[in-house]
Design an enzyme around this catalytic site. Structure first.
Site, short mmCIF file in Angstrom:
data_model
loop_
_atom_site.label_atom_id
_atom_site.label_comp_id
_atom_site.label_asym_id
_atom_site.label_seq_id
_atom_site.Cartn_x
_atom_site.Cartn_y
_atom_site.Cartn_z
N ASP A 57 0.83 -1.20 0.00
CA ASP A 57 0.00 0.00 0.00
C ASP A 57 0.87 1.25 0.00
O ASP A 57 2.10 1.18 -0.10
CB ASP A 57 -0.99 -0.03 1.17
CG ASP A 57 -0.34 0.21 2.52
OD1 ASP A 57 0.91 0.29 2.60
OD2 ASP A 57 -1.07 0.31 3.53
N ARG A 82 4.19 2.09 2.11
CA ARG A 82 5.45 1.39 1.85
C ARG A 82 6.15 2.00 0.63
O ARG A 82 5.49 2.49 -0.30
CB ARG A 82 5.19 -0.10 1.58
CG ARG A 82 4.48 -0.83 2.71
CD ARG A 82 5.38 -0.99 3.92
NE ARG A 82 4.79 -1.88 4.90
CZ ARG A 82 4.13 -1.49 5.99
NH1 ARG A 82 3.96 -0.20 6.21
NH2 ARG A 82 3.64 -2.36 6.85
N HIS A 118 -4.21 -0.95 7.69
CA HIS A 118 -4.06 0.45 7.30
C HIS A 118 -5.34 0.96 6.64
O HIS A 118 -6.21 0.19 6.25
CB HIS A 118 -2.88 0.61 6.33
CG HIS A 118 -1.58 0.12 6.89
ND1 HIS A 118 -0.49 -0.17 6.11
CD2 HIS A 118 -1.20 -0.14 8.16
CE1 HIS A 118 0.50 -0.58 6.87
NE2 HIS A 118 0.09 -0.58 8.12
N HIS A 168 12.43 -5.45 9.86
CA HIS A 168 11.17 -5.24 10.58
C HIS A 168 11.42 -5.49 12.05
O HIS A 168 12.04 -6.49 12.42
CB HIS A 168 10.08 -6.18 10.05
CG HIS A 168 8.72 -5.86 10.59
ND1 HIS A 168 8.31 -6.25 11.85
CD2 HIS A 168 7.68 -5.16 10.06
CE1 HIS A 168 7.07 -5.83 12.06
NE2 HIS A 168 6.67 -5.17 11.00
N LYS A 191 4.77 -12.14 3.74
CA LYS A 191 4.19 -11.09 4.58
C LYS A 191 3.12 -10.29 3.80
O LYS A 191 2.27 -9.64 4.40
CB LYS A 191 5.29 -10.15 5.08
CG LYS A 191 4.95 -9.41 6.35
CD LYS A 191 6.20 -8.77 6.94
CE LYS A 191 5.86 -7.98 8.20
NZ LYS A 191 5.10 -6.77 7.93
N GLN A 207 4.09 4.47 11.30
CA GLN A 207 5.16 3.99 10.42
C GLN A 207 6.53 4.45 10.91
O GLN A 207 7.50 3.69 10.87
CB GLN A 207 4.92 4.49 8.99
CG GLN A 207 3.68 3.92 8.33
CD GLN A 207 3.68 2.41 8.28
OE1 GLN A 207 4.71 1.78 8.07
NE2 GLN A 207 2.51 1.80 8.49
#
Length: 431
Positions: free
Chosen positions: A69, A72, A106, A169, A179, A289
């Site tokens: 999305d 990122r 999100h 991460h 993921k 984020q």
């Protein structure tokens, strides 16, 4: 020394006295043969652990391509044309292809954002949809009890292709791989069950083999087959410098190995002050984020030190549960105790920030209001240089400072000696 830091879609320049500068953590220098779209083409021609994509899919099959999305930095509009070329070569019709944006928990995209992510031509030719956690199919449970709830169009497709970028991460070890499915196109309950494992010691950045969160994620492939992945590693300018394609485990692991060579940043010691930028847009689009950069920075700061977090956070907190946990707490310890007593997705990010606050004070340079920043138990600033100058005053004029311009990507690692510090510049001279 003048240094540039990303802040939203801008670059801000700061000055740090050379006597204070312990190091600037930058990507290690690697020899690269191909970059950008040419590297993507190479990876597709040389898949790891599978046949080429064009030899896997069949003409009349329903195919979903799952990609990242808007939060990122995944350059979908660069990668998608090459994936589509493979599918077209296999005689797949465009009407049988869906592009699914993996939202996880999100917010949904605007149509303009969808168009931006894939480019005009693809947006006009192929159906592009957001995942929806309220329209999922349960396909069973993992060994640890995580429900495998998958967005219906993904679950019902004949073939699934996962795209993504690989970076560190803070509790899944690395992004990328499957993921895109978990948590990408799963329900909130499934994501919460998976993420609850983040409290275990092995759930940390850079850990793969013994990481309970990543193990649980990868197990989802036993219920919903992933036929092909294409993952990329980006440099600090968000250029593709490595692509891996093929098997969801084998190709992903190769990508992670490359990431370690590029972004593991060795340091001789921890610093009194760490100045960290999330890397600019979209990594600092909201506090939810930007927290990842903060978590990486904690590995570089001394106990009792100070972190200056540079993150626009133009969209505020970025997640409603996260915001609720922050706004309802009176002390950082409340967040840590709360997550131990009852894990809640969104609250986990608040607790992670609280864990950093146990180690160091945090100055936040952002576009958030002062009252909002204070509720997160940070000191608010709008000017980076002012925040750094105040940090030096607090920690002493001879304090040592580490700067992390790409904090969302860089993982500090203390070494026993100061030798072979590929990614550290000390006092302006490359070590």
């Amino acid at each position: 020394m003048n240094l540039d830091l990303g802040f939203g879609k801008k670059i801000v320049t700061v000055n740090i006295a050379e006597k204070n500068l312990l190091g600037v953590l930058e990507p290690n220098r690697l020899d690269l043969e191909l970059t950008g779209q040419e590297e993507v083409k190479r990876a597709i021609r040389e898949p790891i652990g599978t046949q080429r994509l064009k030899d896997i899919v069949k003409k009349d099959e329903k195919i979903v391509i799952i990609t990242s999305d808007v939060t990122r930095p995944m350059p979908s509009k660069v990668v998608l044309p090459e994936i589509l070329n493979e599918l077209i070569e296999a005689k797949v019709e465009l009407k049988n292809i869906k592009i699914v944006f993996a939202l996880g928990c999100h917010r949904k995209h605007t149509e303009e954002e969808k168009r931006y992510l894939v480019g005009d031509q693809i947006y006009n030719q192929i159906e592009c949809i957001d995942s929806d956690g309220h329209d999922c199919v349960n396909m069973g449970n993992t060994l640890s009890g995580t429900p495998v709830d998958i967005f219906r169009p993904v679950a019902e497709a004949d073939r699934r292709i996962c795209l993504g970028n690989i970076e560190y991460h803070y509790f899944a070890g690395y992004s990328g791989g499957i993921k895109a499915i978990m948590p990408g196109v799963s329900t909130r309950a499934a994501i919460q069950a998976n993420h609850s494992k983040m409290v275990r010691d092995e759930a940390k950045a850079g850990e793969m083999l013994h990481n309970p969160v990543r193990k649980d994620i990868d197990e989802v492939a036993n219920f919903v087959n992933v036929d092909f992945i294409l993952n990329v590693v980006l440099d600090e300018r968000k250029t593709i410098i490595k692509a891996v394609a093929g098997h969801y485990i084998e190709a992903h692991r190769k990508g992670c190995q490359f990431l370690d060579k590029l972004y593991k940043a060795e340091i001789p010691e921890r610093a009194d002050v760490v100045v960290v930028s999330a890397g600019g847009y979209p990594k600092d689009i909201n506090l939810y984020q930007a927290q990842k950069a903060l978590d990486n920075a904690k590995h570089a700061v001394k106990d009792g030190g100070l972190i200056v977090l540079v993150a626009s956070c133009k969209e505020g907190f970025g997640e409603k549960v996260f915001e609720r946990w922050i706004m309802n707490s009176q002390h950082p310890e409340d967040l840590i105790v709360g997550i131990q007593q009852k894990f809640e997705l969104g609250g986990h990010k608040a607790a992670a920030i609280a864990m950093v606050l146990k180690k160091a004070d945090i100055y936040l340079v952002s576009e958030l209001g002062n009252e909002t920043v204070s509720k997160v138990f940070m000191k608010p600033y709008t000017n980076v240089q002012t925040a750094i100058d105040d940090a030096v005053k607090q920690m002493g004029e001879n304090c040592k400072i580490i700067v992390m311009p790409f904090g969302g990507s860089t993982l500090p690692e203390v070494v026993a000696t100061g030798e072979n510090l590929n990614s550290v510049r000390t006092n302006g001279v490359e070590a």
